[in-house]
Design an enzyme around this catalytic site. Structure first.
Site, mmCIF file in Angstrom:
data_model
loop_
_atom_site.group_PDB
_atom_site.id
_atom_site.type_symbol
_atom_site.label_atom_id
_atom_site.label_comp_id
_atom_site.label_asym_id
_atom_site.label_seq_id
_atom_site.Cartn_x
_atom_site.Cartn_y
_atom_site.Cartn_z
ATOM 1 C CG HIS A 1 31.526 41.678 48.684
ATOM 2 N ND1 HIS A 1 32.691 42.168 49.245
ATOM 3 C CD2 HIS A 1 30.669 41.511 49.722
ATOM 4 C CE1 HIS A 1 32.540 42.284 50.552
ATOM 5 N NE2 HIS A 1 31.315 41.893 50.859
ATOM 6 C CG ASP B 1 35.238 43.856 47.551
ATOM 7 O OD1 ASP B 1 34.222 43.879 46.827
ATOM 8 O OD2 ASP B 1 35.245 43.382 48.706
ATOM 9 N N GLY C 1 26.806 41.685 56.946
ATOM 10 C CA GLY C 1 26.078 42.940 56.840
ATOM 11 C C GLY C 1 26.956 44.149 57.118
ATOM 12 C CG ASN C 2 29.607 45.019 60.486
ATOM 13 O OD1 ASN C 2 29.422 44.135 61.321
ATOM 14 N ND2 ASN C 2 29.426 46.295 60.748
ATOM 15 C CB SER C 3 30.526 43.753 53.513
ATOM 16 O OG SER C 3 31.387 42.692 53.820
#
Length: 370
Positions: free
Chosen positions: A172, A202, A309-311
């Site tokens: 994503h 994902d 933003g950590n994804s």
């Protein structure tokens, strides 16, 4: 055996026979070993009596010497030769152990089977078990990813797994991207291409153009993770590259549902106006509408602070090994209309177990993801 001690010649403390006359009815080994026992048993205060004659220097010679006392010398030399053989065997075993330890701790050059993932640098022995040690070891392998699409620019994170620039992130983070720019911990930037994606898990794999000699992360074993284990999260929340947070593993095997494509969202947007990546947990939707095409996976739950933003960043154990890829955060206030990415972490974050990634790497590299 302490190799700094010099072995005495056998028979040095014999008290039951003439020093120059061998016993014809005993074996050389019986005489040499019983002489120590008789010396200690018969001495006052537990100390052996002084030797009846000076030790024979030839017992220590590296070349065979002419026997000065006939059979007595041969008896003296055999235990010395036996000790030398034992010492040599111990050295061989010790060398093998050192080699094995070296192989197990080699963090820079050994590939992990057919996946070709280069083993990354883990925490040094002196810093093991500390957040600062983990951050120092792993931060150089965590990058910021900027993905530009028609919906805007999203910011996420990624983990470098090969020296020539293969980077793992969430699907994503780069879904629908027309251009991908990656910033290393050093501030150097690269353009990246998508190698393969797996929306069902994902996960995505991208590759930097013209990169070499990069710091890489070591992939751990998520099957060994236990509730209560300390962990460190590293990523780029709100574009703050290299942000480090810490916490514990709160739960295992949580069912998390996420969208399989961008669903009109610009992903993990940096700044105002955009939505955070939508997901479902516990039968409820968070951070927006997941849309019609969704996938569910088993996730690690952590209370380490995760923010937009950590994804795609790393969840790391205290040995400096990657145990998960951070993928979603629970931010209930973000479900309200117009809240955008203003919601912060409330200590409920989720990560894709690293064993899921390792099992999917060949598929990602082949570009065969669904």
């Amino acid at each position: 055996m302490d190799m700094t001690e010099s072995p005495r010649p056998s028979g040095a403390y014999t008290t039951d026979q003439d020093a120059t006359t061998p016993n014809p009815h005993s074996s050389p080994y019986d005489t040499s070993y019983t002489s120590y026992t008789s010396g200690y048993d018969g001495a006052a205060g537990g100390y052996p009596p002084p030797p009846p004659y000076a030790p024979d220097p030839s017992a220590y010679a590296t070349e065979p010497a002419e026997p000065a006392h006939g059979r007595r010398d041969r008896r003296a030399k055999r235990p010395v030769a036996l000790l030398a053989a034992v010492a040599l065997a111990a050295a061989v075993i010790g060398g093998g152990t050192a080699t094995l330890v070296g192989q197990l701790t080699d963090g820079g050059a050994t590939a992990t089977g057919s996946t070709g993932v280069v083993q990354g640098t883990t925490v040094s022995q002196s810093s093991k078990g500390t957040v600062s040690g983990v951050a120092e070891a792993v931060s150089p392998a965590i990058v910021e990813i900027g993905a530009a699409s028609s919906a805007g620019k999203s910011t996420g994170s990624g983990v470098v797994i090969t020296k020539d620039g293969e980077i793992v992130t969430n699907n994503h983070v780069i879904s629908g991207a027309q251009q991908i720019e990656v910033t290393l911990s050093t501030g150097k930037t690269y353009t990246a291409d998508v190698v393969g994606t797996d929306p069902d898990k994902d996960l995505a794999l991208i590759k930097l153009r013209g990169a070499s000699g990069l710091k890489t992360a070591a992939l751990g074993d998520s099957s060994q993770v236990k509730v209560g284990d300390q962990v460190v999260a590293i990523g780029s929340p709100e574009g703050l590259t290299g942000t480090v947070t810490s916490g514990i593993i709160s739960a295992l095997d949580r069912d998390v549902t996420v969208a399989k494509d961008d669903s009109g969202s610009s992903g993990e947007n940096q700044g105002g106006g955009g939505q955070q990546w939508p997901f479902e947990f516990g039968g409820q939707q968070f951070n927006g509408d997941t849309g019609e095409k969704t996938t569910t996976y088993k996730a690690l739950q952590t209370d380490a602070s995760l923010n937009p933003g950590n994804s795609g960043g790393a969840l790391i154990n205290m040995d400096g090994e990657i145990i998960g890829i951070n993928s979603a955060m629970y931010a209930p206030s973000s479900s309200a209309a117009g809240s955008g990415s203003s919601a912060g972490s409330v200590g409920l974050g989720f990560a894709i177990p690293v064993n899921t990634l390792k099992a999917d790497l060949d598929t990602l590299r082949a570009g065969d993801g669904s």
